[in-house]
Design a protein around this motif. Structure first.
Motif, PDB file in Angstrom:
ATOM      1  N   GLU A   1       0.839  -1.190   0.000  1.00 46.78           N
ATOM      2  CA  GLU A   1       0.000   0.000   0.000  1.00 46.78           C
ATOM      3  C   GLU A   1       0.874   1.241   0.000  1.00 46.78           C
ATOM      4  O   GLU A   1       2.020   1.216   0.457  1.00 46.78           O
ATOM      5  N   VAL A   2       0.329   2.314  -0.542  1.00 45.17           N
ATOM      6  CA  VAL A   2       0.938   3.635  -0.413  1.00 45.17           C
ATOM      7  C   VAL A   2      -0.065   4.494   0.337  1.00 45.17           C
ATOM      8  O   VAL A   2      -1.105   4.873  -0.202  1.00 45.17           O
ATOM      9  N   ASP A   3       0.217   4.729   1.596  1.00 45.84           N
ATOM     10  CA  ASP A   3      -0.710   5.446   2.481  1.00 45.84           C
ATOM     11  C   ASP A   3       0.118   6.109   3.578  1.00 45.84           C
ATOM     12  O   ASP A   3       0.555   5.455   4.520  1.00 45.84           O
ATOM     13  N   TYR A   4       0.347   7.411   3.433  1.00 46.70           N
ATOM     14  CA  TYR A   4       1.167   8.093   4.429  1.00 46.70           C
ATOM     15  C   TYR A   4       0.784   9.553   4.545  1.00 46.70           C
ATOM     16  O   TYR A   4       0.180  10.133   3.640  1.00 46.70           O
ATOM     17  N   GLN A   5       1.119  10.114   5.692  1.00 43.96           N
ATOM     18  CA  GLN A   5       1.044  11.561   5.885  1.00 43.96           C
ATOM     19  C   GLN A   5       2.403  12.045   6.356  1.00 43.96           C
ATOM     20  O   GLN A   5       3.169  11.295   6.949  1.00 43.96           O
TER      21      GLN A   5
END
Length: 212
Positions: free
Chosen positions: A156-160
């Motif tokens: 997954e690509v999920d970041y802040q």
């Protein structure tokens, strides 16, 4: 054509990033690592250089003529030496753009019980990485220091992002997310210049990563 040197090219995040670079026709990639034979599979897709990242003379072979240096280095007891050698080699060769992978907690920025757990678990590791980051920050390089939370292998690509001085509360981020951010910086080299960026997956707050 953007020329990118990857230091510590056998690392897990580095190899994910390399796949993105190899698929970009506008990027020319040089891989630097100990025991270069470990990446023999990539010999037709990149220049591969065997060397020691604590030795400026070795690093110069990889850094000369590059537009971006992406350092995915590691090693308690050696990481500050590696930072020193990278800064000196880049200064000598006039290469300015550096992406430096560090760790979370180097500014005591991890909040609450997660911060206590992180400090107890990483111990002297944080101290050494903090020294290296300070060396990078005290240089005149166009650096971005990256401080990922605890890494997963999730697809997954999920970041802040958070900046230096802002608290980190989320306990994890995927290696694929870190690679995606590094690639974004390479595509947009003026982004997050002279910044230290925390990366974390939203919604993963807790006292420690879920798998511990």
């Amino acid at each position: 054509m953007v020329k990118v040197a990857v230091l510590g090219a056998h690392g897990q995040v580095a190899q994910l990033t390399e796949e993105l670079l190899f698929n970009d026709k506008d990027v020319e990639t040089t891989l630097f690592l100990r025991n270069a034979s470990r990446l023999a599979k990539d010999k037709d897709r990149a220049t591969i250089i065997d060397g020691d990242a604590t030795k400026e003379v070795d690093l110069e072979k990889a850094i000369k003529g590059q537009n971006v240096v992406y350092a995915n280095l590691a090693g308690t007891g050696t990481i500050d030496k590696q930072a020193k050698a990278v800064v000196e080699a880049m200064d000598k060769l006039g290469v300015k753009r550096l992406i430096w992978i560090s760790t979370l907690g180097i500014y005591d920025e991890v909040a609450g019980k997660f911060g206590e757990w992180n400090k107890a678990t990483l111990g002297n590791y944080i101290t050494e990485y903090a020294k290296a980051a300070k060396r990078i920050e005290n240089s005149d390089l166009d650096y971005t220091i990256v401080r990922p939370s605890w890494m997963t292998n999730k697809d997954e690509v999920d970041y802040q992002k958070s900046k230096k001085g802002e608290p980190i509360t989320n306990t994890e981020v995927s290696r694929k997310s870190i690679a995606s951010y590094v690639y974004e910086l390479i595509q947009n080299p003026s982004e997050d210049i002279r910044e230290s960026i925390g990366l974390e997956k939203p919604g993963t707050e807790g006292d420690k990563p879920s798998w511990y």
